[in-house]
Every structure is written in structure tokens, then in C-alpha cells.
Enzyme design. Sequence first.
Site, PDB file in Angstrom:
ATOM      1  N   ASN A  10       0.783  -1.137   0.165  1.00 50.41           N
ATOM      2  CA  ASN A  10       0.144   0.004  -0.091  1.00 50.41           C
ATOM      3  C   ASN A  10       0.872   1.148  -0.125  1.00 50.41           C
ATOM      4  O   ASN A  10       1.448   1.349   1.248  1.00 50.41           O
ATOM      5  CB  ASN A  10      -0.817  -0.139   1.251  1.00 50.41           C
ATOM      6  N   TRP A  11       1.161   1.646  -1.115  1.00 48.05           N
ATOM      7  CA  TRP A  11       1.947   3.037  -1.164  1.00 48.05           C
ATOM      8  C   TRP A  11       1.313   4.154  -0.685  1.00 48.05           C
ATOM      9  O   TRP A  11       2.069   5.394  -0.671  1.00 48.05           O
ATOM     10  CB  TRP A  11       2.138   3.450  -2.713  1.00 48.05           C
ATOM     11  N   LYS A  12       0.022   4.283  -0.436  1.00 45.84           N
ATOM     12  CA  LYS A  12      -0.571   5.312   0.372  1.00 45.84           C
ATOM     13  C   LYS A  12      -0.414   6.639  -0.828  1.00 45.84           C
ATOM     14  O   LYS A  12      -0.367   6.401  -1.849  1.00 45.84           O
ATOM     15  CB  LYS A  12       0.000   5.584   1.507  1.00 45.84           C
ATOM     16  N   HIS A  96      -9.602   0.844   4.487  1.00 46.76           N
ATOM     17  CA  HIS A  96      -8.377   1.072   5.419  1.00 46.76           C
ATOM     18  C   HIS A  96      -8.947   2.010   6.574  1.00 46.76           C
ATOM     19  O   HIS A  96      -9.397   3.098   6.364  1.00 46.76           O
ATOM     20  CB  HIS A  96      -7.550   1.540   4.372  1.00 46.76           C
ATOM     21  N   GLU A  98      -7.035   4.484   7.752  1.00 41.72           N
ATOM     22  CA  GLU A  98      -6.846   5.768   7.531  1.00 41.72           C
ATOM     23  C   GLU A  98      -8.118   6.445   6.934  1.00 41.72           C
ATOM     24  O   GLU A  98      -8.408   7.567   7.418  1.00 41.72           O
ATOM     25  CB  GLU A  98      -5.596   6.167   6.494  1.00 41.72           C
ATOM     26  N   GLU A 168      -5.980  -5.513  10.139  1.00 41.05           N
ATOM     27  CA  GLU A 168      -4.975  -4.474  10.424  1.00 41.05           C
ATOM     28  C   GLU A 168      -5.128  -3.835  11.595  1.00 41.05           C
ATOM     29  O   GLU A 168      -5.933  -2.830  11.699  1.00 41.05           O
ATOM     30  CB  GLU A 168      -4.861  -3.458   9.230  1.00 41.05           C
ATOM     31  N   GLY A 174       1.888   1.806  10.762  1.00 39.87           N
ATOM     32  CA  GLY A 174       3.012   2.781  10.622  1.00 39.87           C
ATOM     33  C   GLY A 174       3.534   3.233  11.899  1.00 39.87           C
ATOM     34  O   GLY A 174       4.105   4.062  12.135  1.00 39.87           O
ATOM     35  N   SER A 214       3.096  -2.787  10.271  1.00 39.75           N
ATOM     36  CA  SER A 214       4.508  -2.753  10.374  1.00 39.75           C
ATOM     37  C   SER A 214       5.103  -4.020  10.122  1.00 39.75           C
ATOM     38  O   SER A 214       6.001  -4.455  10.669  1.00 39.75           O
ATOM     39  CB  SER A 214       4.932  -2.426  11.785  1.00 39.75           C
ATOM     40  N   GLY A 235       2.450  -1.264   4.255  1.00 36.12           N
ATOM     41  CA  GLY A 235       2.730   0.086   3.979  1.00 36.12           C
ATOM     42  C   GLY A 235       3.983   0.462   3.828  1.00 36.12           C
ATOM     43  O   GLY A 235       4.695   0.475   2.725  1.00 36.12           O
ATOM     44  N   GLY A 236       4.696   1.026   5.078  1.00 37.00           N
ATOM     45  CA  GLY A 236       6.088   1.530   4.707  1.00 37.00           C
ATOM     46  C   GLY A 236       7.038   0.514   4.079  1.00 37.00           C
ATOM     47  O   GLY A 236       7.780   1.172   3.157  1.00 37.00           O
TER      48      GLY A 236
HETATM   49  C1  PEP Z   1      -0.926  -0.165   5.803  1.00 34.23           C
HETATM   50  O1  PEP Z   1      -1.008   0.911   5.410  1.00 34.23           O
HETATM   51  O2  PEP Z   1      -2.136  -0.622   5.515  1.00 34.23           O
HETATM   52  C2  PEP Z   1       0.103  -0.704   6.842  1.00 34.23           C
HETATM   53  C3  PEP Z   1      -0.015  -1.714   7.454  1.00 34.23           C
HETATM   54  O3  PEP Z   1       1.290   0.207   6.885  1.00 34.23           O
HETATM   55  P1  PEP Z   1       2.562  -0.118   7.460  1.00 34.23           P
HETATM   56  O4  PEP Z   1       3.066  -1.493   6.950  1.00 34.23           O
HETATM   57  O5  PEP Z   1       3.434   1.110   7.344  1.00 34.23           O
HETATM   58  O6  PEP Z   1       2.129  -0.263   9.243  1.00 34.23           O
END
Ligand code: PEP
Length: 251
Positions: A10-12, A96, A98, A168, A174, A214, A235-236
Site C-alpha cells: 500500500n503505497w498510500k 483502510h 486511515e 490491520e 505505521g 508494520s 505500507g512503509g
Molecule cells: C497499511 O498501510 O496498511 C500498513 C499496514 O502500513 P505499515 O505497514 O506502514 O504499518
Amino acid sequence: MARKNVAAGNWKMNTTISQGIELAQTLTSAERDKNTLVILAVPFTHIFPLQKKIKASSKIQLAAQNCHHKTSGAYTGEISPAMLADMKVPYVVLGHSERREYNHEDNALLAAKLRAALDAGLKVIFCCGEALEIRKAGKHVGHVKTQLIESLFQLDAQEMKSIIIAYEPIWAIGTGETASPAQAQEMHAAIRNMLQKKYGKRVADNTSILYGGSVNGGNAKELFSQADVDGGLVGGASLKGQEFVQIINAF
Ligand code: PEP
């Protein structure tokens, strides 16, 4: 049909188009197990240029990170599921945390988005998960159950073939804090049990349930080795080419 292993990035709201192309090319050129499905959830602006760069043979699929619940109309700034289907984007991420938090997307709206996405022929990565207070109160399983009942469980068994679930926990997104493999397994097994009760064993066995929060190159293997963890929504670490390759190869 056995369920798939999935590594989804997930590049956001990150990367320019040229950075995105470079990142995708790192993934397409890396050695990997061809049985693992790799999905990249990219900004809308990147879909078309990436489609032109990613070869069909690379087995990388694209996802949008959101869509509207209507097909067309006076909704300035929105993208409809029909528009994504028209672009031949196979997946969309819905729910999601966010978007639940910053865009006030609740279970009822997500139910409408799911309906619209499936009606347009899209497949959905549906996210669920609890905040820290809810976990501390020991109500995390019930919370996720409500999210599934109020949004996802309107679908019939046939439509569930188009669904990947991503658990999640918000406290792990994050933050660098990851659910332990045991915490992830507990929730994933609970979700599979909910699927079994609602749809039967076949749907429960065939639905991929991803963990997100994470995930990185160092912890992916242990998380993915849990019986009910079928991969990750990342994500990251999905923004770092070589690290995401490690995650793709962690099954
Ligand atoms: C996400 O954005 O779905 C996520 C899990 O981010 P991260 O891996 O950065 O925690």
C-alpha cells in the site's frame, strides 16, 4: 482451490510516477515464487503509467486505494468503481483505517462501497481492525466481527471469491509496533471461524486473510508462517524495493 498467498503493498500518498515505476521494476525483475500473488495499491495517478510498464507475465496486479459508492454523478474529486473497471484495475482497497479515520468512512458507507465495487466487477481487499483502547479492553474480536457483519456479510458466497480480507490492528499501522504472530493468528483464526459460520467451510478455507501493521523484511516470515495468516498488506516497507522483495519471498 487452495487460497493464495498474497503480498500486497500500500503505497498510500507516496512516490512520484517515476519513483513508482522504478519501484515496480525492482519487483518485476526480482526472483520470486510464482505462486505468490503480488498486489500494489498505488495512487490513482500511477495506475495508467504502471499498467504500461508492468508486463502481464510479471504477475503483479494493481489496486486502487479507494473508490466511490456511486457509478457516476456530481461528486467532484471522486473516482467511481466503473472508472476503475474501465481501466481494467482488478482490485480496490476498501475500509483502510486511515480512510475510516480521516474520511469518516463507517461500516454502512463501506457496505455501499463494497456493493458498488463488486457490481462493477472489481475485487476488493477489505480492511478491518481495532484501535488500541478496544484491544486493551479485550473487545477486539467483537469489534472486527461487527465490522464484517455490517459491511462484508451482505455478500453471498459466490461474491466472497472476489474478497481478500486484511486484518490491520490500528495500533500497529505505521507505528513500528507489530502484532505478535500469536495475536495475529488468534484474530485470523477468529475471522476464518466467522466466515465458516456465515458461508461454510469452502469459503472460509478459500479466503485469503492478510495481516497488516508494520510488516517488514525481518518479521514477515514468522507472521506468514501462522496457519491462518495468508500474507500481508504492507505500507512503509512496500516503498523499499529490496525489502518488499524479501517480504514477497517470506512464504
Ligand atoms: C497499511 O498501510 O496498511 C500498513 C499496514 O502500513 P505499515 O505497514 O506502514 O504499518
